[in-house]
Design a protein around this motif. Structure first.
Motif, PDB file in Angstrom:
ATOM      1  N   ASN A  17      43.231 -15.595  -1.577  1.00 41.25           N
ATOM      2  CA  ASN A  17      44.641 -15.982  -1.475  1.00 41.25           C
ATOM      3  C   ASN A  17      44.843 -17.255  -0.670  1.00 41.25           C
ATOM      4  N   THR A  18      43.768 -18.014  -0.480  1.00 45.73           N
ATOM      5  CA  THR A  18      43.844 -19.291   0.231  1.00 45.73           C
ATOM      6  C   THR A  18      43.607 -20.419  -0.762  1.00 45.73           C
ATOM      7  N   SER A  19      44.438 -21.428  -0.729  1.00 47.25           N
ATOM      8  CA  SER A  19      44.283 -22.542  -1.661  1.00 47.25           C
ATOM      9  C   SER A  19      43.142 -23.445  -1.219  1.00 47.25           C
ATOM     10  N   ASP A  20      42.789 -24.393  -2.068  1.00 51.98           N
ATOM     11  CA  ASP A  20      41.741 -25.356  -1.747  1.00 51.98           C
ATOM     12  C   ASP A  20      42.241 -26.490  -0.851  1.00 51.98           C
ATOM     13  N   ALA A  21      43.495 -26.497  -0.498  1.00 51.35           N
ATOM     14  CA  ALA A  21      44.036 -27.586   0.309  1.00 51.35           C
ATOM     15  C   ALA A  21      43.360 -27.622   1.678  1.00 51.35           C
ATOM     16  N   PRO A  22      42.899 -28.787   2.140  1.00 48.27           N
ATOM     17  CA  PRO A  22      42.294 -28.868   3.476  1.00 48.27           C
ATOM     18  C   PRO A  22      43.257 -28.380   4.543  1.00 48.27           C
ATOM     19  N   GLY A  23      42.740 -27.591   5.476  1.00 53.33           N
ATOM     20  CA  GLY A  23      43.560 -27.092   6.564  1.00 53.33           C
ATOM     21  C   GLY A  23      44.393 -25.886   6.225  1.00 53.33           C
ATOM     22  N   GLY A  58      32.887 -20.370   5.740  1.00 53.64           N
ATOM     23  CA  GLY A  58      34.197 -20.473   5.111  1.00 53.64           C
ATOM     24  C   GLY A  58      34.171 -21.440   3.941  1.00 53.64           C
ATOM     25  N   ASN A  59      35.117 -22.366   3.912  1.00 51.31           N
ATOM     26  CA  ASN A  59      35.190 -23.308   2.801  1.00 51.31           C
ATOM     27  C   ASN A  59      34.307 -24.542   2.996  1.00 51.31           C
ATOM     28  N   GLY A  60      33.441 -24.517   4.014  1.00 53.06           N
ATOM     29  CA  GLY A  60      32.393 -25.522   4.123  1.00 53.06           C
ATOM     30  C   GLY A  60      32.769 -26.839   4.753  1.00 53.06           C
ATOM     31  N   THR A  61      33.942 -26.950   5.357  1.00 52.13           N
ATOM     32  CA  THR A  61      34.351 -28.226   5.958  1.00 52.13           C
ATOM     33  C   THR A  61      33.356 -28.700   7.011  1.00 52.13           C
ATOM     34  N   GLN A  62      32.958 -27.796   7.914  1.00 52.89           N
ATOM     35  CA  GLN A  62      32.019 -28.198   8.970  1.00 52.89           C
ATOM     36  C   GLN A  62      30.610 -28.388   8.397  1.00 52.89           C
ATOM     37  N   THR A  63      30.241 -27.594   7.401  1.00 48.51           N
ATOM     38  CA  THR A  63      28.911 -27.720   6.806  1.00 48.51           C
ATOM     39  C   THR A  63      28.707 -29.108   6.228  1.00 48.51           C
ATOM     40  N   ARG A  64      29.701 -29.617   5.531  1.00 48.44           N
ATOM     41  CA  ARG A  64      29.572 -30.945   4.931  1.00 48.44           C
ATOM     42  C   ARG A  64      29.398 -32.012   6.002  1.00 48.44           C
ATOM     43  N   ARG A  72      18.852 -31.098   5.913  1.00 50.65           N
ATOM     44  CA  ARG A  72      19.338 -30.080   4.978  1.00 50.65           C
ATOM     45  C   ARG A  72      20.369 -29.236   5.685  1.00 50.65           C
ATOM     46  N   ALA A  73      21.496 -28.996   5.043  1.00 49.67           N
ATOM     47  CA  ALA A  73      22.560 -28.168   5.621  1.00 49.67           C
ATOM     48  C   ALA A  73      22.922 -27.082   4.631  1.00 49.67           C
ATOM     49  N   LEU A  74      22.885 -25.847   5.102  1.00 49.27           N
ATOM     50  CA  LEU A  74      23.205 -24.690   4.276  1.00 49.27           C
ATOM     51  C   LEU A  74      24.330 -23.906   4.928  1.00 49.27           C
ATOM     52  N   GLY A  75      25.396 -23.676   4.193  1.00 52.68           N
ATOM     53  CA  GLY A  75      26.488 -22.844   4.682  1.00 52.68           C
ATOM     54  C   GLY A  75      26.416 -21.469   4.053  1.00 52.68           C
ATOM     55  N   VAL A  76      26.542 -20.431   4.877  1.00 60.09           N
ATOM     56  CA  VAL A  76      26.516 -19.061   4.357  1.00 60.09           C
ATOM     57  C   VAL A  76      27.760 -18.322   4.825  1.00 60.09           C
ATOM     58  N   ARG A  80      32.286 -14.047  -1.114  1.00 62.18           N
ATOM     59  CA  ARG A  80      31.997 -14.814  -2.324  1.00 62.18           C
ATOM     60  C   ARG A  80      33.109 -15.820  -2.592  1.00 62.18           C
ATOM     61  N   ALA A  81      34.359 -15.429  -2.353  1.00 60.89           N
ATOM     62  CA  ALA A  81      35.479 -16.347  -2.572  1.00 60.89           C
ATOM     63  C   ALA A  81      35.377 -17.559  -1.664  1.00 60.89           C
ATOM     64  N   ALA A  82      34.935 -17.363  -0.420  1.00 57.64           N
ATOM     65  CA  ALA A  82      34.762 -18.494   0.490  1.00 57.64           C
ATOM     66  C   ALA A  82      33.695 -19.445  -0.028  1.00 57.64           C
ATOM     67  N   ILE A  83      32.585 -18.906  -0.517  1.00 55.84           N
ATOM     68  CA  ILE A  83      31.518 -19.752  -1.060  1.00 55.84           C
ATOM     69  C   ILE A  83      32.009 -20.522  -2.271  1.00 55.84           C
ATOM     70  N   ASP A  84      32.814 -19.896  -3.096  1.00 49.79           N
ATOM     71  CA  ASP A  84      33.392 -20.611  -4.244  1.00 49.79           C
ATOM     72  C   ASP A  84      34.246 -21.779  -3.766  1.00 49.79           C
ATOM     73  N   HIS A  85      35.056 -21.570  -2.737  1.00 48.68           N
ATOM     74  CA  HIS A  85      35.845 -22.663  -2.146  1.00 48.68           C
ATOM     75  C   HIS A  85      34.913 -23.796  -1.692  1.00 48.68           C
ATOM     76  N   ALA A  86      33.855 -23.420  -0.962  1.00 48.12           N
ATOM     77  CA  ALA A  86      32.960 -24.421  -0.380  1.00 48.12           C
ATOM     78  C   ALA A  86      32.288 -25.255  -1.457  1.00 48.12           C
TER      79      ALA A  86
END
Length: 245
Positions: A17-23, A58-64, A72-76, A80-86
């Motif tokens: 239920n969280t959009s892809d919008a940053p923040g 989460g949505n991978g902002t810090q991972t990127r 190599r950077a891996l976010g876990v 599953r929904a969070a990984i899809d966002h990331a």
């Protein structure tokens, strides 16, 4: 051990239920306020030639962001929904993302076997985990470090509860992003202050450095001031690792 179904579904529901919008997520702060200052604390102690794993990405902002500083950077993340966002957000494909339950010791060991020793970045995971899951989460950090890795761990303090309660008691009730956290049954700042360093030590980790900090959020109070949550940071190493000069 596996996380409770309640906990898993709470996070799946939140990220679905969280959009892809940053923040859009309350903790999805710009890396200039999170990963960048945290790296300044971690890298004096770490071998930056090792990969880094972002636990609870989460949505991978810090991972990127971390991907620009490590080979190599891996976010876990459990969700599953969070990984899809990331993966959607990583249009340049600078990082990797996969679903992982940190309380699944076998899966964590398998990841370490694939990566080798790695550095770890973990921001605000222990404090909102179910009590029975907190020690396995700390043990997952130790497993991923192996002998050579170092970890940066930041966790909310009990004082954060007061900040959140005051923010929720504004004229209109909780601001929208904070309200969604509560509505999905997530429990921020649930761990006691003494618990985090004890868990790290019980997992066989040595604290090399620590200090107070805040974790800036992407939500604001009714008066327009940003919600910054009191926290404490730790740089940790395997218990037998020598301190770097």
């Amino acid at each position: 051990m596996t996380v409770s179904e309640r906990y898993r579904q709470a996070w799946e529901g939140y990220w679905r239920n969280t959009s892809d919008a940053p923040g859009e997520a309350i903790w999805d702060t710009d890396p200039s306020l999170a990963a960048i200052p945290h790296l300044r604390l971690l890298t004096p102690h770490a071998d930056t030639g090792l990969p880094i794993v972002d636990l609870g990405c989460g949505n991978g902002t810090q991972t990127r962001c971390l991907a620009a500083h490590f080979p190599r950077a891996l976010g876990v993340d459990l969700s599953r929904a969070a990984i899809d966002h990331a993966r959607r957000a990583d249009t340049a494909k600078v990082a990797e993302f996969e679903q992982l339950n940190l309380t699944d010791a076998e899966a964590v060991r398998e990841l370490h076997e694939r990566l080798g020793d790695a550095n770890v970045y973990m921001r605000a995971v222990i404090h909102q985990s179910d009590p029975s899951d907190r020690r396995p989460v700390a043990e997952a950090v130790a497993t991923l470090l192996g002998r050579r890795g170092r970890a940066f761990v930041a966790e909310l303090t009990e004082e954060s509860k007061t900040v959140l309660r005051e923010a929720a008691q504004g004229p209109g009730g909780p601001p929208p992003k904070l309200r969604r956290v509560f509505d999905h049954g997530l429990r921020p700042a649930d761990a006691q202050d003494v618990e985090v360093p004890e868990l790290l030590r019980e997992a066989g980790l040595t604290v090399l450095a620590q200090g107070p900090t805040t974790l800036p959020q992407t939500e604001y109070r009714a008066d327009g001031t940003r919600i910054d949550l009191p926290a404490r940071w730790f740089v940790v190493a395997p218990g037998t690792a020598p301190r770097r000069p």
